[in-house]
Design a protein around this motif. Structure first.
Motif, mmCIF file in Angstrom:
data_model
loop_
_atom_site.group_PDB
_atom_site.id
_atom_site.type_symbol
_atom_site.label_atom_id
_atom_site.label_comp_id
_atom_site.label_asym_id
_atom_site.label_seq_id
_atom_site.Cartn_x
_atom_site.Cartn_y
_atom_site.Cartn_z
ATOM 1 N N PHE A 17 0.821 -1.211 0.000
ATOM 2 C CA PHE A 17 0.000 0.000 0.000
ATOM 3 C C PHE A 17 0.851 1.255 0.000
ATOM 4 C CE2 PHE A 17 -1.770 3.307 2.818
ATOM 5 C CZ PHE A 17 -2.808 3.736 2.010
ATOM 6 N N PHE A 18 1.869 1.281 0.841
ATOM 7 C CA PHE A 18 2.695 2.483 0.943
ATOM 8 C C PHE A 18 3.501 2.715 -0.325
ATOM 9 C CE2 PHE A 18 2.380 2.510 5.701
ATOM 10 C CZ PHE A 18 1.839 3.771 5.773
ATOM 11 N N VAL A 19 4.011 1.639 -0.945
ATOM 12 C CA VAL A 19 4.789 1.810 -2.167
ATOM 13 C C VAL A 19 3.914 2.389 -3.264
ATOM 14 C CG1 VAL A 19 6.013 0.590 -3.999
ATOM 15 C CG2 VAL A 19 6.482 0.038 -1.610
ATOM 16 N N GLU A 20 2.682 1.874 -3.394
ATOM 17 C CA GLU A 20 1.777 2.410 -4.402
ATOM 18 C C GLU A 20 1.374 3.832 -4.059
ATOM 19 O OE1 GLU A 20 -2.589 1.411 -6.391
ATOM 20 O OE2 GLU A 20 -1.695 0.055 -4.930
ATOM 21 N N TRP A 21 1.122 4.090 -2.772
ATOM 22 C CA TRP A 21 0.651 5.389 -2.297
ATOM 23 C C TRP A 21 1.701 6.472 -2.506
ATOM 24 C CZ3 TRP A 21 0.756 6.856 3.489
ATOM 25 C CH2 TRP A 21 0.001 8.008 3.711
ATOM 26 N N SER A 23 3.821 6.901 -4.948
ATOM 27 C CA SER A 23 4.154 7.291 -6.315
ATOM 28 C C SER A 23 3.661 8.689 -6.629
ATOM 29 C CB SER A 23 3.541 6.298 -7.302
ATOM 30 O OG SER A 23 3.759 6.741 -8.624
ATOM 31 N N PRO A 24 4.496 9.551 -7.233
ATOM 32 C CA PRO A 24 4.068 10.896 -7.573
ATOM 33 C C PRO A 24 3.115 10.941 -8.760
ATOM 34 C CG PRO A 24 6.458 10.756 -7.367
ATOM 35 C CD PRO A 24 5.944 9.365 -7.418
ATOM 36 N N SER A 25 2.792 9.799 -9.370
ATOM 37 C CA SER A 25 1.905 9.809 -10.521
ATOM 38 C C SER A 25 0.492 10.181 -10.111
ATOM 39 C CB SER A 25 1.900 8.426 -11.187
ATOM 40 O OG SER A 25 1.441 7.449 -10.281
ATOM 41 N N THR A 26 -0.362 10.484 -11.093
ATOM 42 C CA THR A 26 -1.722 10.942 -10.816
ATOM 43 C C THR A 26 -2.534 9.822 -10.198
ATOM 44 O OG1 THR A 26 -1.611 12.419 -12.685
ATOM 45 C CG2 THR A 26 -3.801 11.914 -11.829
ATOM 46 N N PRO A 27 -3.201 10.051 -9.066
ATOM 47 C CA PRO A 27 -3.971 9.013 -8.401
ATOM 48 C C PRO A 27 -5.339 8.867 -9.036
ATOM 49 C CG PRO A 27 -4.113 11.024 -7.168
ATOM 50 C CD PRO A 27 -3.196 11.307 -8.335
ATOM 51 N N ALA A 28 -6.090 7.910 -8.499
ATOM 52 C CA ALA A 28 -7.454 7.722 -8.959
ATOM 53 C C ALA A 28 -8.286 8.946 -8.619
ATOM 54 C CB ALA A 28 -8.046 6.469 -8.306
ATOM 55 N N GLU A 29 -9.249 9.232 -9.468
ATOM 56 C CA GLU A 29 -10.079 10.405 -9.255
ATOM 57 C C GLU A 29 -10.793 10.322 -7.916
ATOM 58 O OE1 GLU A 29 -13.725 12.817 -11.472
ATOM 59 O OE2 GLU A 29 -12.814 11.047 -12.390
ATOM 60 N N GLY A 30 -10.779 11.417 -7.184
ATOM 61 C CA GLY A 30 -11.471 11.470 -5.898
ATOM 62 C C GLY A 30 -10.599 11.142 -4.720
ATOM 63 N N ALA A 159 12.997 -0.676 4.075
ATOM 64 C CA ALA A 159 12.738 -1.043 2.683
ATOM 65 C C ALA A 159 11.571 -0.234 2.125
ATOM 66 C CB ALA A 159 12.446 -2.541 2.578
ATOM 67 N N ILE A 160 10.527 -0.074 2.920
ATOM 68 C CA ILE A 160 9.394 0.750 2.507
ATOM 69 C C ILE A 160 9.852 2.188 2.302
ATOM 70 C CG2 ILE A 160 7.177 1.710 3.244
ATOM 71 C CD1 ILE A 160 6.725 -0.920 4.780
ATOM 72 N N SER A 161 10.639 2.689 3.231
ATOM 73 C CA SER A 161 11.122 4.075 3.130
ATOM 74 C C SER A 161 11.946 4.275 1.866
ATOM 75 C CB SER A 161 11.946 4.431 4.364
ATOM 76 O OG SER A 161 11.143 4.410 5.529
ATOM 77 N N ARG A 162 12.807 3.339 1.568
ATOM 78 C CA ARG A 162 13.618 3.457 0.356
ATOM 79 C C ARG A 162 12.735 3.494 -0.888
ATOM 80 N NH1 ARG A 162 16.837 -1.727 -1.227
ATOM 81 N NH2 ARG A 162 14.648 -2.331 -1.478
ATOM 82 N N ASP A 163 11.722 2.624 -0.949
ATOM 83 C CA ASP A 163 10.839 2.606 -2.112
ATOM 84 C C ASP A 163 10.106 3.936 -2.274
ATOM 85 O OD1 ASP A 163 11.574 0.042 -2.735
ATOM 86 O OD2 ASP A 163 9.822 -0.902 -1.806
ATOM 87 N N ILE A 164 9.641 4.492 -1.160
ATOM 88 C CA ILE A 164 8.944 5.777 -1.219
ATOM 89 C C ILE A 164 9.875 6.869 -1.729
ATOM 90 C CG2 ILE A 164 7.913 7.610 0.195
ATOM 91 C CD1 ILE A 164 6.732 5.382 1.962
ATOM 92 N N VAL A 165 11.085 6.921 -1.167
ATOM 93 C CA VAL A 165 12.039 7.960 -1.566
ATOM 94 C C VAL A 165 12.402 7.816 -3.045
ATOM 95 C CG1 VAL A 165 14.392 8.819 -1.239
ATOM 96 C CG2 VAL A 165 12.957 8.306 0.746
ATOM 97 N N GLU A 166 12.628 6.599 -3.501
ATOM 98 C CA GLU A 166 13.000 6.401 -4.898
ATOM 99 C C GLU A 166 11.856 6.745 -5.844
ATOM 100 O OE1 GLU A 166 14.570 2.443 -5.166
ATOM 101 O OE2 GLU A 166 16.518 3.047 -4.321
#
Length: 195
Positions: A17-21, A23-30, A159-166
């Protein structure tokens, strides 16, 4: 944090969840909480954006006379998901608190360097050996399994922190000396309007 969720399988769900969350890409509408935005570094250091679980250890820290201090240079604009980056800081502060010596200090600093923003979490604690420093960001890796079990956690936080930062086009590194302390440094790009 992971222990409160009730076990390893749930932790793995949270990791995904955190890795997907993050991402700087555009999220789902709403889903406005996932929108990337420009924000000031002090929003995730000095204000209430830091998640409450970052300070689950605070009462224990106060009993051990561990002090907290922050040094934040103003005007540092970051682009990304501030809630996800607050999670990174949550994890680093929590770890620093767990592994600090009695009477130690946990310091959070934010300052510019080149075209980036450096966020540093520094503790005066047990430290990490050079061999272990190369592996602390591996999933499920624990520097000292006995101590880690006693303090909780599953070995996923860094590991989660690294994924978020990257996901934010940044880097995270560990510098440590055994029996002296550890510094985790997050290097993030400045928001385009601030560069």
């Amino acid at each position: 944090f992971e222990r409160c969720l009730g076990g390893l399988s749930l932790t793995m769900v949270v990791e995904s969840f955190f890795v997907e969350w993050s991402s700087p890409s555009t999220p789902a509408e709403g889903d406005e909480d996932e929108n990337p935005e420009q924000f000031w570094a002090d929003c995730i250091v000095e204000q209430d954006e830091i998640r409450p679980e970052a300070y689950v250890q605070r009462s224990h820290a106060e009993q051990r006379e561990i002090q907290f201090q922050t040094f934040i240079e103003p005007g540092l604009a970051i682009w990304g998901n501030r809630h996800a980056l607050a999670h990174v800081l949550t994890n680093l502060v929590s770890n620093a608190t767990k592994y600090s010596y009695e009477g130690g200090v946990v310091t959070v600093r934010a300052h510019p360097r080149g075209t980036g923003v450096l966020l540093e979490v520094i503790d005066v604690g047990i430290g990490i050996s050079p061999d272990d420093q190369d592996r602390v960001f591996e999933r499920f890796y624990r520097v000292d399994k006995g101590r880690s079990r006693a303090r909780g956690g599953t070995g996923l936080g860094l590991a989660i922190s690294r994924d978020i930062v990257e996901h934010h086009q940044g880097t995270i590194r560990c510098d440590s000396k055994p029996n002296e302390g550890t510094t985790f440094t997050v290097d993030l790009p400045l928001a385009p309007t601030a560069s």
